[in-house]
Design a protein around this motif. Structure first.
Motif, PDB file in Angstrom:
ATOM      1  N   THR A 102       0.832  -1.206   0.000  1.00  0.00           N
ATOM      2  CA  THR A 102       0.000   0.000   0.000  1.00  0.00           C
ATOM      3  C   THR A 102       0.863   1.251   0.000  1.00  0.00           C
ATOM      4  O   THR A 102       0.639   2.211  -0.737  1.00  0.00           O
ATOM      5  CB  THR A 102      -0.896   0.014   1.257  1.00  0.00           C
ATOM      6  OG1 THR A 102      -1.405  -1.298   1.469  1.00  0.00           O
ATOM      7  CG2 THR A 102      -2.009   1.001   1.100  1.00  0.00           C
ATOM      8  N   LEU A 103       1.852   1.209   0.877  1.00  0.00           N
ATOM      9  CA  LEU A 103       2.766   2.343   0.947  1.00  0.00           C
ATOM     10  C   LEU A 103       3.420   2.610  -0.404  1.00  0.00           C
ATOM     11  O   LEU A 103       3.536   3.751  -0.858  1.00  0.00           O
ATOM     12  CB  LEU A 103       3.860   2.048   1.968  1.00  0.00           C
ATOM     13  CG  LEU A 103       3.626   2.503   3.390  1.00  0.00           C
ATOM     14  CD1 LEU A 103       4.782   2.069   4.254  1.00  0.00           C
ATOM     15  CD2 LEU A 103       3.490   4.005   3.416  1.00  0.00           C
ATOM     16  N   MET A 104       3.856   1.524  -1.022  1.00  0.00           N
ATOM     17  CA  MET A 104       4.538   1.660  -2.304  1.00  0.00           C
ATOM     18  C   MET A 104       3.627   2.282  -3.348  1.00  0.00           C
ATOM     19  O   MET A 104       4.015   3.173  -4.090  1.00  0.00           O
ATOM     20  CB  MET A 104       5.001   0.281  -2.792  1.00  0.00           C
ATOM     21  CG  MET A 104       6.160  -0.260  -2.002  1.00  0.00           C
ATOM     22  SD  MET A 104       7.661   0.617  -2.408  1.00  0.00           S
ATOM     23  CE  MET A 104       8.838  -0.359  -1.508  1.00  0.00           C
ATOM     24  N   ILE A 105       2.404   1.786  -3.362  1.00  0.00           N
ATOM     25  CA  ILE A 105       1.434   2.334  -4.314  1.00  0.00           C
ATOM     26  C   ILE A 105       1.277   3.819  -4.066  1.00  0.00           C
ATOM     27  O   ILE A 105       1.285   4.646  -4.971  1.00  0.00           O
ATOM     28  CB  ILE A 105       0.065   1.645  -4.149  1.00  0.00           C
ATOM     29  CG1 ILE A 105       0.182   0.178  -4.483  1.00  0.00           C
ATOM     30  CG2 ILE A 105      -0.982   2.351  -4.994  1.00  0.00           C
ATOM     31  CD1 ILE A 105      -0.489  -0.260  -5.725  1.00  0.00           C
ATOM     32  N   PHE A 106       1.159   4.127  -2.786  1.00  0.00           N
ATOM     33  CA  PHE A 106       1.019   5.529  -2.425  1.00  0.00           C
ATOM     34  C   PHE A 106       2.199   6.330  -2.962  1.00  0.00           C
ATOM     35  O   PHE A 106       2.051   7.378  -3.586  1.00  0.00           O
ATOM     36  CB  PHE A 106       0.940   5.621  -0.898  1.00  0.00           C
ATOM     37  CG  PHE A 106       0.636   6.991  -0.413  1.00  0.00           C
ATOM     38  CD1 PHE A 106      -0.673   7.450  -0.371  1.00  0.00           C
ATOM     39  CD2 PHE A 106       1.657   7.834  -0.014  1.00  0.00           C
ATOM     40  CE1 PHE A 106      -0.937   8.725   0.072  1.00  0.00           C
ATOM     41  CE2 PHE A 106       1.394   9.096   0.419  1.00  0.00           C
ATOM     42  CZ  PHE A 106       0.082   9.550   0.468  1.00  0.00           C
ATOM     43  N   GLY A 107       3.397   5.783  -2.725  1.00  0.00           N
ATOM     44  CA  GLY A 107       4.595   6.456  -3.207  1.00  0.00           C
ATOM     45  C   GLY A 107       4.582   6.638  -4.705  1.00  0.00           C
ATOM     46  O   GLY A 107       4.890   7.714  -5.235  1.00  0.00           O
ATOM     47  N   VAL A 108       4.203   5.593  -5.400  1.00  0.00           N
ATOM     48  CA  VAL A 108       4.153   5.674  -6.858  1.00  0.00           C
ATOM     49  C   VAL A 108       3.182   6.752  -7.286  1.00  0.00           C
ATOM     50  O   VAL A 108       3.478   7.596  -8.142  1.00  0.00           O
ATOM     51  CB  VAL A 108       3.753   4.313  -7.452  1.00  0.00           C
ATOM     52  CG1 VAL A 108       3.505   4.453  -8.938  1.00  0.00           C
ATOM     53  CG2 VAL A 108       4.827   3.287  -7.184  1.00  0.00           C
ATOM     54  N   MET A 109       2.023   6.757  -6.674  1.00  0.00           N
ATOM     55  CA  MET A 109       0.977   7.713  -7.069  1.00  0.00           C
ATOM     56  C   MET A 109       1.454   9.152  -6.853  1.00  0.00           C
ATOM     57  O   MET A 109       1.316  10.008  -7.707  1.00  0.00           O
ATOM     58  CB  MET A 109      -0.283   7.492  -6.227  1.00  0.00           C
ATOM     59  CG  MET A 109      -0.972   6.184  -6.493  1.00  0.00           C
ATOM     60  SD  MET A 109      -1.446   6.049  -8.233  1.00  0.00           S
ATOM     61  CE  MET A 109      -2.149   4.425  -8.232  1.00  0.00           C
ATOM     62  N   LEU A 118      10.696   5.777   1.500  1.00  0.00           N
ATOM     63  CA  LEU A 118       9.637   6.497   0.786  1.00  0.00           C
ATOM     64  C   LEU A 118       9.637   7.972   1.151  1.00  0.00           C
ATOM     65  O   LEU A 118       9.434   8.836   0.303  1.00  0.00           O
ATOM     66  CB  LEU A 118       8.284   5.875   1.099  1.00  0.00           C
ATOM     67  CG  LEU A 118       7.895   4.751   0.142  1.00  0.00           C
ATOM     68  CD1 LEU A 118       6.576   4.153   0.557  1.00  0.00           C
ATOM     69  CD2 LEU A 118       7.819   5.240  -1.291  1.00  0.00           C
ATOM     70  N   ALA A 119       9.904   8.241   2.421  1.00  0.00           N
ATOM     71  CA  ALA A 119       9.957   9.649   2.826  1.00  0.00           C
ATOM     72  C   ALA A 119      11.059  10.373   2.068  1.00  0.00           C
ATOM     73  O   ALA A 119      10.889  11.503   1.601  1.00  0.00           O
ATOM     74  CB  ALA A 119      10.193   9.748   4.328  1.00  0.00           C
ATOM     75  N   LEU A 120      12.191   9.718   1.917  1.00  0.00           N
ATOM     76  CA  LEU A 120      13.290  10.328   1.171  1.00  0.00           C
ATOM     77  C   LEU A 120      12.925  10.534  -0.295  1.00  0.00           C
ATOM     78  O   LEU A 120      13.236  11.563  -0.903  1.00  0.00           O
ATOM     79  CB  LEU A 120      14.543   9.452   1.272  1.00  0.00           C
ATOM     80  CG  LEU A 120      15.372   9.628   2.540  1.00  0.00           C
ATOM     81  CD1 LEU A 120      16.364   8.492   2.687  1.00  0.00           C
ATOM     82  CD2 LEU A 120      16.094  10.949   2.509  1.00  0.00           C
TER      83      LEU A 120
END
Lengths: 195, 98, 509, 484
Positions: free
Chosen positions: A65-72, B75-77
């Motif tokens: 989920t986090l990754m998807i968020f990051g991608v988005m 991710l924060a980075l």
């Protein structure tokens, strides 16, 4: 049983290749989810039900989920001036292939099946918990510190200069995952302070 | 289904991760590759624990926590970098002179 | 007086420490403190010479402090006959050097500070009886040179031509910074070689002590000696200007400010030769005998090559610098003879050349400060406006070419005699030829600059030496003549040490 | 419980300070320098306490052992931490006055990780401590993201990401290697490799590969060749006061870990790792020294010089003797003070001169003779010149290596030290001989100045009187390697 194993193995391997091969990042994340699920199945087959559960909960449920968020969030921009997708393609292939050849040779040459005794007492969740909170209590406490540090770090990084917390969504998710993963009450307690 | 198979798979996953790490330029893609590597290590731990005993599963519990923390920081980075450059390609970082 | 040697070494260092707390604007106090430090050290050296028992010889006035006991490193000081001669030399040069640089205005505090630190190192080398401490002091003597040349040096005003002329413009080759870097790096490469040789010897001697006496008692295997000696020869030899590792020396000396040139050509190059003899030849006697043909052969090249190079220069400082290379060749030649006469000559030449080249550089600096050029083609007839300088310069020239009655004569004569006595008597022939070439170029330079029709134009109003500038010419010039007529005084010291050390190379003496 | 408190007293204290700083900032936000000073003073108190608390002992199951080795490292890390905090106070108060507490807190967390690391005798604890040390560093690296002199690109975020990616990748490498090693040996205790096969047979191929992976993982962390690529980029991009800390403390911790693992645990299997270690050490010396030559940015130059220094330290570990390990500690300790000092002076000069390139810091010694002199002393110490601490460090390392028969590497190292001198002198040249475009004195804040003075004191003091540290190092090393 064997069939399931072979299936999980093949799916995991293919999904892994897709993770690094997919041009589209969303697809890559999906492939990662698939691979993580495949690994979870393997965990289950390897008599590690607790880990299989944690894998599904934290990884598939959280990390992906986090990754998807990051991608988005970061995605807007790929396209127009997106740089070349890959660098050092050949060199990377040679390194990875060489490493795999080495590992595969080592695995085969070590002749692991000879003399291997089946496990009499599989590790249960209970024994795992005992080990976690008895033998390795120090490490356990250190992990809670680690998660706290990660939490503070993520806050620091994600907070904007002007004070707007754009990254708070990531943080919230991250902290939940962190706490879930350890189920460490210490983690949440400290987390409260940090806010 | 034996240790050799599991370890071969783990090695494969690890090397695919290394390949991704070395060749992808998108920061998020690099994070995904890192996940592959960590996951491969975990798989090897669990396989060893099943076939040979030992503290493999325990190790995985800690490895999972570490991974999660790494993802959060990573991710924060990435987001920080993105806000700065509107671009998440990694090699802008290396304006290397040697 | 107890701890006399320690006080000699410490005096300049203490003065440097005092300088550290003085404000940079205190012009006179800075100079006075420096002078006091130098004079105390010099007086101590004279006291050593007076109290040293010339009959008994050997190591005298010992001091010993443990520095790093676990490795056997001791701050062990003592002085032998050679040391006495070289202490005197250093003392005289530093006092005159401080006086000669009285007028340094640019960042004066740092200049005198570095100068004093350097001298402290030089004194330390001549009196340390522990190989490691010897090396430490050696490094201290070498390193400040980088800043001294790099900051206070002069870039060349004589443009370079020829196939590599572009390099002078393009890479600032020949500039002071280039000279400083070249000097430091070449000498440090030498130090690296010395360090490796030190480890070799230390390890074979049991790895417990760097004490020179202890090492001298150890019988090193031939293989170790054959490794260690060339390393020591090249390492120390770099500082002594051994061909082909001499190339830092002309650049460095030509770029350095007056006092630094005096110290460096006058004293520091002697450290190198002293190291080769005191450490290399004494600790590795068999290898020294084995390699003598090479050491002597290269020394002969030094003598001839240095003289020929000097003869072809147009820059006054380069002439003196190359003549140093040539004269240091004579020192190394004397060392390579492995005879008492040759060694006496070598050490005497160290002393004589130190005084002479110090005088040279002091005078050149004096001339340069007034005329602002070092190109001899532009100068002429300066004798009319600065008669004293001209006289002293001529005196130095005469000593340089080895005129009887000057210190240079005694030294060269002894070396040639030693060479003729030694295993390779033909060495004397090219060495004498080198001396003849020296006569040609020093006399030519001297004649061009000082003698001839009176100068006109910008040079017409140059002045003679003033106040503190008199110190260097008078003291050094007097020393040249004194030790030319009365060599016994120094030779007694030197001889007793040479005998002791040569006893280790008995079959060849 | 009391036993735990005794065992981990110092670590508890460090974490408590972190919590205190965070809380204080949350309830009474300040914008001055008070937070930093309080952190530094409290850490100083902890350091002082370390001389009175006798915490020797071991945690249950031997996962953590507190002995002279740990005490030595705790003090070293605390000293580095105090100096790191002192060096950052002025910069933080100026650049991010509203967000100082997190910086110190993260630094303290990292510090706690390092301190625990030295005593870890169990793979799980070791890995976790390593992460606790590394994770805050990734964040701190990107702390001053909009920071730095106007003339330079703002690379902090990139530097952080780069450090993160290499760090995470090396964690992955280490973990995978550990999976193989732990799996094959069946225990997470850091100890001899049990072959399991017939007596006399070496470790299985898989174990060997695992060990090499672990070694490579640590190679990344300490920035040894061929795992060094991140070092110059990170040093250039991250805020300089932090780079000072980054360049010493984590490396010291990494070397300590290598020593625990290689000399404490795997000493019997040295035939496996020794060749690799020697190659890494030699390559680090060569690459570090030669790549530093053409650099014009002082931070990149120091990055490569750091790679070279790590090569020397690894050489000392490769001696496998107690003396060699002791000299590694001596080397590392002097390196900590020297490198901190170099970066602090550089920071002061760059803040004033508008950049970190050699051209920008030109004329420093003319503007501020003391600062220029301090820089010269630090540079000479890095180059290994007599009468500053670095000389003894290099000398001891070379002597021990020579004693251990590593003659080729010693000769190589001695020769490369001269190359090193060249580029250190180029820095000195630009501060002493070149003329900068400014002539006003460089002003350092009080805290930064104090940090520089402390570094100077240790570098010069240890140069003149190395004996106490030699003895402490020998004492500490005895906890890992017995015998000579």
């Amino acid at each position: 049983m064997t069939l399931l194993f072979v299936l999980a193995l093949v799916v995991t391997a293919i999904a892994a290749v897709m993770v690094v091969a997919a041009k589209n990042l969303v697809r890559a994340v999906m492939a990662l989810a698939l691979m993580l699920l495949g690994t979870a199945v393997l965990y289950a087959l390897l008599e590690a039900p607790f880990l299989a559960g944690v894998q599904v909960l934290t990884y598939v449920g959280g990390v992906v989920t986090l990754m998807i968020f990051g991608v988005m969030v970061t995605r807007r921009h790929e396209g127009a001036n997106a740089p070349a997708e890959r660098i050092h393609g050949f060199r990377g292939l040679v390194v990875a292939a060489g490493m795999f050849a080495l590992l595969a040779w080592a695995v085969v040459a070590s002749d692991l099946e000879r003399g291997a005794t089946p496990i009499v007492k599989p590790e249960t969740t209970r024994s795992l918990a005992t080990a976690l909170l008895d033998d390795h209590l120090v490490a356990f406490e250190v992990v809670s510190l680690l998660l706290l540090a990660a939490l503070i770090g993520a806050v620091v990084l994600a907070r904007r200069r002007d004070g707007r917390d754009e990254g708070s969504a990531i943080l919230a998710a991250a902290s939940r995952e962190a706490i879930d993963a350890q189920q460490a009450p210490a983690g949440s307690a400290h987390g409260g302070d940090a806010r | 289904m034996n240790l050799t198979h599991c370890l071969l798979l783990a090695s494969f996953l690890f090397c695919v991760g290394v390949y991704g790490l070395l060749t992808r330029r998108q920061a998020v893609a690099v994070l995904l590759a890192l996940e592959l590597m960590m996951n491969a290590a975990n798989l090897a731990f669990v396989a060893f624990a099943h076939f040979r005993g030992g503290p493999g599963q325990l190790f995985v519990v800690f490895a999972l926590a570490i991974t999660v923390a790494e993802v959060a920081i990573g991710l924060a980075l990435v987001m920080l970098l993105y806000r700065r450059h509107d671009d998440t390609a990694l090699d802008r970082a290396s304006e290397t002179q040697g | 007086m107890s701890h006399l040697l320690a006080w000699i070494v410490a005096a300049p260092a203490i003065a440097a420490a005092v300088l550290l707390v003085l404000p940079a604007s205190a012009r006179l106090p800075i100079r006075v403190v420096s002078l006091i430090g130098a004079v105390v050290a010099c007086a101590g050296s004279v006291l050593v010479a007076l109290t040293y028992d010339r009959v008994a010889g050997g190591m005298q006035m010992p001091d010993d402090w443990a520095l790093v006991p676990s490795l056997g490193i001791h701050l062990k000081l003592a002085v032998d006959g050679w040391g006495v001669a070289l202490l005197l030399l250093t003392g005289v040069i530093i006092v005159t050097g401080v006086l000669a640089s009285w007028g340094v205005e640019k960042r004066g505090k740092e200049f005198f500070l570095l100068l004093l630190v350097l001298v402290s190192g030089v004194f330390g080398v001549f009196v340390s009886q522990d190989l490691f401490v010897f090396f430490l002091f050696y490094e201290i003597a070498v390193l400040p040179m980088y800043l001294l040349i790099g900051i206070w040096g002069a870039s060349h005003d004589v443009p370079k031509r020829g196939p590599f002329g572009f390099a002078w413009k393009r890479f600032a080759v020949g500039g002071k910074e280039y000279a400083a870097m070249k000097l430091t790096l070449m000498l440090l490469v030498g130090s690296a070689a010395i360090l490796v040789a030190m480890f070799l010897l230390w390890k074979e001697a049991g790895g417990t002590s760097f004490d020179l006496a202890h090492l001298e008692q150890t019988k090193f295997s031939l293989a170790t000696q054959n490794w260690a000696f060339p390393l020591l020869w090249l390492g120390f030899g770099t500082l002594a200007g051994v061909f082909p590792f001499h190339t830092w020396s002309p650049d460095g000396h030509a770029s350095a400010p007056t006092a630094v040139s005096m110290l460096h050509a006058g004293v520091l190059m002697k450290l190198g030769a002293f190291g080769v003899m005191r450490v290399g030849m004494v600790l590795c006697p068999d290898a020294a005998a084995n390699w003598a043909w090479l050491v002597g052969g290269v020394a002969v090249i030094n003598v001839l090559y240095g003289a020929l190079c000097a003869a072809s220069q147009t820059d006054l400082k380069y002439i003196i610098a190359y003549s140093s290379v040539s004269h240091m060749g004579i020192v190394m030649l004397g060392a390579a003879t492995l005879t008492t006469t040759g060694w006496n000559g070598a050490v005497y030449q160290m002393f004589a050349h130190g005084i002479m080249t110090g005088l040279f550089f002091a005078l050149v600096g004096l001339v340069y400060e007034r005329a602002h050029t070092r190109a001899i083609a532009k100068m002429g007839g300066f004798g009319h406006v600065m008669p004293a300088v001209a006289c002293f310069f001529t005196l130095a020239c005469l000593s340089s070419l080895g005129l009887p009655g000057t210190a240079g004569f005694v030294a060269e004569f002894l070396v040639f005699l030693g060479a003729a006595e030694g295993a390779h008597s033909w060495w004397a022939v090219p060495a004498v030829i080198g001396a003849v070439v020296t006569a040609v170029y020093v006399l030519r330079a001297c004649k061009t600059i000082f003698w001839g029709p009176p100068p006109t134009g910008e040079f017409a109003h140059l002045t003679d030496a003033r106040s503190t500038e008199w110190a260097a010419p008078i003291v050094l010039g007097a020393a040249l003549i004194l030790f030319g007529f009365w060599p016994r005084f120094l030779l007694d010291f030197i001889d007793v040490a040479s005998h002791t050390f040569l006893a280790r190379i008995a079959p060849f003496s | 419980m009391s036993q735990w408190i005794q065992l981990f007293a110092l670590e508890f204290a460090v974490v408590a300070i972190a919590a205190l700083v965070l809380l204080w900032d949350a309830f009474a936000p300040r914008t001055g320098r008070a937070v930093g000073w309080i952190t530094a003073l409290l850490l100083g108190g902890v350091l002082a306490a370390s001389f009175f608390v006798d915490g020797s002992g071991a945690a249950p199951h031997g996962v953590f052992v507190r002995d002279a080795w740990v005490v030595f490292h705790e003090r070293l890390f605390l000293a580095a931490g105090i100096l790191g905090v002192l060096g950052s106070i002025d910069w933080l108060a100026m650049r991010t006055p509203k967000r100082q507490a997190e910086y110190y807190a993260l630094l303290l967390f990292s510090l706690a990780g390092m301190m625990l690391l030295a005593g870890a005798r169990d793979w799980i604890l070791l890995v976790v401590c390593f992460e606790l040390m590394s994770m805050p560093l990734y964040v701190l690296c990107a702390y001053g993201k909009q920071d730095g002199p106007a003339s330079e690109p703002k690379l902090a975020a990139e530097a952080g990401l780069k450090l993160f990616v290499t760090g995470a990748a090396s964690s992955g490498l280490t973990l995978f290697g550990l999976a193989l090693v732990v799996g094959m040996t069946g225990t997470s205790h850091i100890g001899p490799i049990v072959t399991g096969g017939p007596v006399g047979s070496g470790p299985a191929p898989l174990t060997i590969v695992g060990m090499l992976f672990v070694l490579a993982g640590f190679g990344f962390k300490v920035g040894a060749v061929p795992f060094h690529m991140w070092v110059p980029d990170t040093y250039q991009g991250a805020p300089t006061p932090f780079v000072a800390f980054l360049s010493v403390a984590p490396k010291a911790a990494g070397l300590a870990t290598l020593a625990i693992v290689l000399l404490g645990g795997w000493s019997a299997s040295s035939s496996v790792w020794l060749p690799a270690l020697l190659v890494i050490a030699g390559a680090s010396m060569v690459v570090g020294n030669f790549f530093a030559l053409p650099q014009t940015d002082a931070r990149r130059l120091l990055g490569y010089s750091g790679i070279a220094q790590i090569g020397y330290a690894l050489l000392a570990i490769a001696t496998q003797s107690r003396g060699g390990l002791a000299m590694t500690l001596f080397f590392v300790a002097t390196y900590v003070f020297t490198n901190l000092g170099v970066f602090f002076v550089l920071h002061a000069a760059a803040e004033e001169g508008g950049g970190h390139t050699l051209a920008r810091i030109a004329g420093l010694s003319k503007r501020s003779p003391w600062l220029g002199g301090a820089l010269l002393v630090f540079l000479l110490s890095l180059a290994g010149i007599p009468f500053v601490a670095g000389f003894w460090a290099k000398l001891f390392v070379f002597m021990e290596a020579w004693n251990a028969g590593l003659v080729t590497l010693v000769v190589l190292g001695v020769a490369l030290a001269v190359v090193g001198l060249y580029y250190y002198l180029t820095v000195a040249r630009s501060t002493y001989m070149a003329d900068g475009d400014r002539s006003t004195p460089v002003r350092t804040g009080f805290a930064l100045g104090a940090a520089i003075v402390v570094c100077l004191f240790f570098v010069v003091g240890l140069g003149l009187w190395p004996k106490p540290l030699v003895e402490a190092a020998n004492h500490a090393a005895a906890g890992i390697v017995s015998g000579r």
